[in-house]
Design a protein around this motif. Sequence first.
Motif, PDB file in Angstrom:
ATOM      1  N   ILE A  97       1.881   1.406   9.783  1.00  0.00           N
ATOM      2  CA  ILE A  97       3.287   1.759  10.130  1.00  0.00           C
ATOM      3  C   ILE A  97       3.561   0.904  11.261  1.00  0.00           C
ATOM      4  CG2 ILE A  97       4.564   3.645  11.289  1.00  0.00           C
ATOM      5  CD1 ILE A  97       2.511   5.625   9.792  1.00  0.00           C
ATOM      6  N   THR A 142      -2.774   0.403   0.097  1.00  0.00           N
ATOM      7  CA  THR A 142      -1.999   1.341  -0.428  1.00  0.00           C
ATOM      8  C   THR A 142      -1.243   1.997   0.838  1.00  0.00           C
ATOM      9  OG1 THR A 142      -3.887   3.213  -0.192  1.00  0.00           O
ATOM     10  CG2 THR A 142      -3.161   2.366  -2.376  1.00  0.00           C
ATOM     11  N   LYS A 159       3.584   1.940   0.973  1.00  0.00           N
ATOM     12  CA  LYS A 159       4.622   2.779   1.176  1.00  0.00           C
ATOM     13  C   LYS A 159       5.598   1.809   2.126  1.00  0.00           C
ATOM     14  CE  LYS A 159       2.461   6.890   0.222  1.00  0.00           C
ATOM     15  NZ  LYS A 159       2.907   8.382   0.267  1.00  0.00           N
ATOM     16  N   LEU A 166       7.626  -0.382   0.517  1.00  0.00           N
ATOM     17  CA  LEU A 166       8.925   0.466  -0.039  1.00  0.00           C
ATOM     18  C   LEU A 166      10.005   0.735   0.799  1.00  0.00           C
ATOM     19  CD1 LEU A 166       9.555   1.856  -2.714  1.00  0.00           C
ATOM     20  CD2 LEU A 166       8.697   3.997  -1.657  1.00  0.00           C
ATOM     21  N   LYS A 207      13.647  -0.420   0.481  1.00  0.00           N
ATOM     22  CA  LYS A 207      14.903   0.660   0.584  1.00  0.00           C
ATOM     23  C   LYS A 207      16.125   0.027   1.529  1.00  0.00           C
ATOM     24  CE  LYS A 207      12.820   4.965  -1.121  1.00  0.00           C
ATOM     25  NZ  LYS A 207      12.245   5.999  -0.812  1.00  0.00           N
ATOM     26  N   ASP A 227       6.318  -1.566 -10.620  1.00  0.00           N
ATOM     27  CA  ASP A 227       6.221  -0.333  -9.993  1.00  0.00           C
ATOM     28  C   ASP A 227       7.505  -0.334  -9.160  1.00  0.00           C
ATOM     29  OD1 ASP A 227       4.151   0.554 -11.409  1.00  0.00           O
ATOM     30  OD2 ASP A 227       2.732   0.416  -9.625  1.00  0.00           O
ATOM     31  N   ILE A 256      11.341   1.611  -9.202  1.00  0.00           N
ATOM     32  CA  ILE A 256      12.048   2.720  -8.138  1.00  0.00           C
ATOM     33  C   ILE A 256      13.441   2.340  -7.313  1.00  0.00           C
ATOM     34  CG2 ILE A 256      11.335   3.839  -5.775  1.00  0.00           C
ATOM     35  CD1 ILE A 256       8.461   3.649  -6.899  1.00  0.00           C
ATOM     36  N   LYS A 309      -0.013   5.877 -13.354  1.00  0.00           N
ATOM     37  CA  LYS A 309       0.950   5.175 -13.034  1.00  0.00           C
ATOM     38  C   LYS A 309       2.146   5.882 -12.473  1.00  0.00           C
ATOM     39  CE  LYS A 309       4.449   1.508 -14.900  1.00  0.00           C
ATOM     40  NZ  LYS A 309       3.706   0.083 -15.041  1.00  0.00           N
ATOM     41  N   TYR A 346       0.989   7.697  -9.137  1.00  0.00           N
ATOM     42  CA  TYR A 346       1.156   6.699  -8.236  1.00  0.00           C
ATOM     43  C   TYR A 346       2.510   6.368  -7.777  1.00  0.00           C
ATOM     44  CZ  TYR A 346       0.628   2.330  -5.871  1.00  0.00           C
ATOM     45  OH  TYR A 346       0.677   1.381  -4.783  1.00  0.00           O
ATOM     46  N   LYS A 347       3.348   6.423  -8.648  1.00  0.00           N
ATOM     47  CA  LYS A 347       4.758   6.095  -8.335  1.00  0.00           C
ATOM     48  C   LYS A 347       5.356   7.366  -7.783  1.00  0.00           C
ATOM     49  CE  LYS A 347       6.874   4.142 -12.218  1.00  0.00           C
ATOM     50  NZ  LYS A 347       7.575   3.287 -12.948  1.00  0.00           N
ATOM     51  N   ILE A 365       3.894   9.725  -5.875  1.00  0.00           N
ATOM     52  CA  ILE A 365       3.321   9.589  -4.498  1.00  0.00           C
ATOM     53  C   ILE A 365       3.775   8.641  -3.636  1.00  0.00           C
ATOM     54  CG2 ILE A 365       1.112   9.976  -3.064  1.00  0.00           C
ATOM     55  CD1 ILE A 365      -0.458  10.803  -5.655  1.00  0.00           C
ATOM     56  N   LEU A 366       4.065   7.573  -4.092  1.00  0.00           N
ATOM     57  CA  LEU A 366       4.761   6.267  -3.349  1.00  0.00           C
ATOM     58  C   LEU A 366       5.809   6.728  -2.942  1.00  0.00           C
ATOM     59  CD1 LEU A 366       4.365   3.170  -2.390  1.00  0.00           C
ATOM     60  CD2 LEU A 366       5.363   2.711  -4.843  1.00  0.00           C
ATOM     61  N   ASN A 367       6.709   7.121  -3.675  1.00  0.00           N
ATOM     62  CA  ASN A 367       8.073   7.495  -3.374  1.00  0.00           C
ATOM     63  C   ASN A 367       8.429   8.836  -2.635  1.00  0.00           C
ATOM     64  OD1 ASN A 367      10.759   6.616  -3.635  1.00  0.00           O
ATOM     65  ND2 ASN A 367      11.181   7.151  -5.730  1.00  0.00           N
ATOM     66  N   GLN A 412       5.771  10.906  -0.756  1.00  0.00           N
ATOM     67  CA  GLN A 412       5.080  11.425   0.130  1.00  0.00           C
ATOM     68  C   GLN A 412       5.058  10.755   1.417  1.00  0.00           C
ATOM     69  OE1 GLN A 412       1.507  13.612  -1.649  1.00  0.00           O
ATOM     70  NE2 GLN A 412       0.281  12.509   0.057  1.00  0.00           N
ATOM     71  N   ARG A 413       4.875  11.183   2.531  1.00  0.00           N
ATOM     72  CA  ARG A 413       5.151  10.122   3.645  1.00  0.00           C
ATOM     73  C   ARG A 413       3.563   9.885   4.283  1.00  0.00           C
ATOM     74  NH1 ARG A 413       9.294   9.026   5.691  1.00  0.00           N
ATOM     75  NH2 ARG A 413       8.352   7.855   7.308  1.00  0.00           N
ATOM     76  N   LEU A 414       3.575   8.529   5.042  1.00  0.00           N
ATOM     77  CA  LEU A 414       2.211   8.438   5.477  1.00  0.00           C
ATOM     78  C   LEU A 414       1.872   9.379   6.760  1.00  0.00           C
ATOM     79  CD1 LEU A 414       2.289   4.235   5.963  1.00  0.00           C
ATOM     80  CD2 LEU A 414       1.214   5.749   4.254  1.00  0.00           C
ATOM     81  N   GLY A 419      -2.183   7.327   3.051  1.00  0.00           N
ATOM     82  CA  GLY A 419      -0.926   8.006   1.953  1.00  0.00           C
ATOM     83  C   GLY A 419      -1.276   8.640   0.932  1.00  0.00           C
ATOM     84  N   LEU A 438      -3.011   7.863  -1.641  1.00  0.00           N
ATOM     85  CA  LEU A 438      -2.683   7.005  -2.875  1.00  0.00           C
ATOM     86  C   LEU A 438      -3.916   6.261  -3.114  1.00  0.00           C
ATOM     87  CD1 LEU A 438       0.691   5.289  -2.402  1.00  0.00           C
ATOM     88  CD2 LEU A 438      -0.010   6.383  -4.483  1.00  0.00           C
TER      89      LEU A 438
END
Lengths: 126, 185
Positions: A36, A68, A72, A75, A79, A110, A114, B128, B131-132, B134-136, B138-140, B146, B148
């Motif tokens: 972060i 991982t 985030k 991402l 965004k 992936d 998205i 897959k 993963y996508k 949770i990625l999109n 869930q916040r850290l 995360g 993940l």
Amino acid sequence: MEALSIEGTAKTPSVKFDGQEGVIEIKGRSIPENSIEFYKPLVEWLEEYSKSPLVLTQVNVQLEYFNTSSSKCILDVFKKLETIQKGKNDVIINWYYEEDDEDMLEAGEDYESIIRVPFKMIEIVE
Amino acid sequence: MSFDVNEYYSRLNGGDVLMAFKGNISSELISNVLEVVESRMDEYSESSKIRKKVYNVLVESLQNLYHHIEVLPPEMEAVFDERFGILVVSRVDDKYRISTGNFISQEKVDVLRNKIDKINSMGKEELKDMYKFILNHQRLSDKGGGGLGLVDIARKTGNRLEYTFEKYNDVYYFFNLDVYIDFAQ
């Protein structure tokens, strides 16, 4: 606006965000325990840039490894780019992966599924 | 009878071991381990594909430990370390094995067990999608975790996550996770 430039380390990537050229680069390894803190200035820079972006913004992501926790934050970066694209300015994300690195290609796919920004998958052949 | 952590560590730490550690899991330790394992794999002239997979999975395994480790009470800290964990990277038959171990409070056991069982029951496409999702969505956490890590490990290895929970005392269990990466991909 001022360019953002960060040197890479063993756990964090090198960053070059150039608003004059409309070129954004993230390269190397992104495996910090807590990503972060590292990504915050990147997202803030893009927030500012998105107010008056160039007609075309080129994004080069060339990561050897990312964890991982970083996934985030990456991402979040994408965004921000998506909002630029929605504002009728073009963005292209060039996603580099090394030959045989199917995991990295898949990770790019992936994101592509998205984020509504065109991706170009580029294989680096040694 | 309480689980013998040292005996378990000795059992893991035999054969073709690239790296073994027990003690305080810190950010510096993670950096050191990654450096050592990376250079050890160079000695084996491992293909870049396998090397990357092992490295990726090792990063997630170590950072899972780092994020989830519980600070032990004084009477246990006297025997172990405050942020105690175990790591052994070895080559077993035709696979790399990354073993991690840490204490976990009894009340957290079921949630973790269910999560791993769910991941183990999933195929490639389901993992897959998970993963996508949770990625999109869930916040850290503040620590940067995360949720993940295990999904990512299962996706990258294509193998089951092997685990045990051994009772240590009335409050703690010892959680052992073995992750396997096949030599041939």
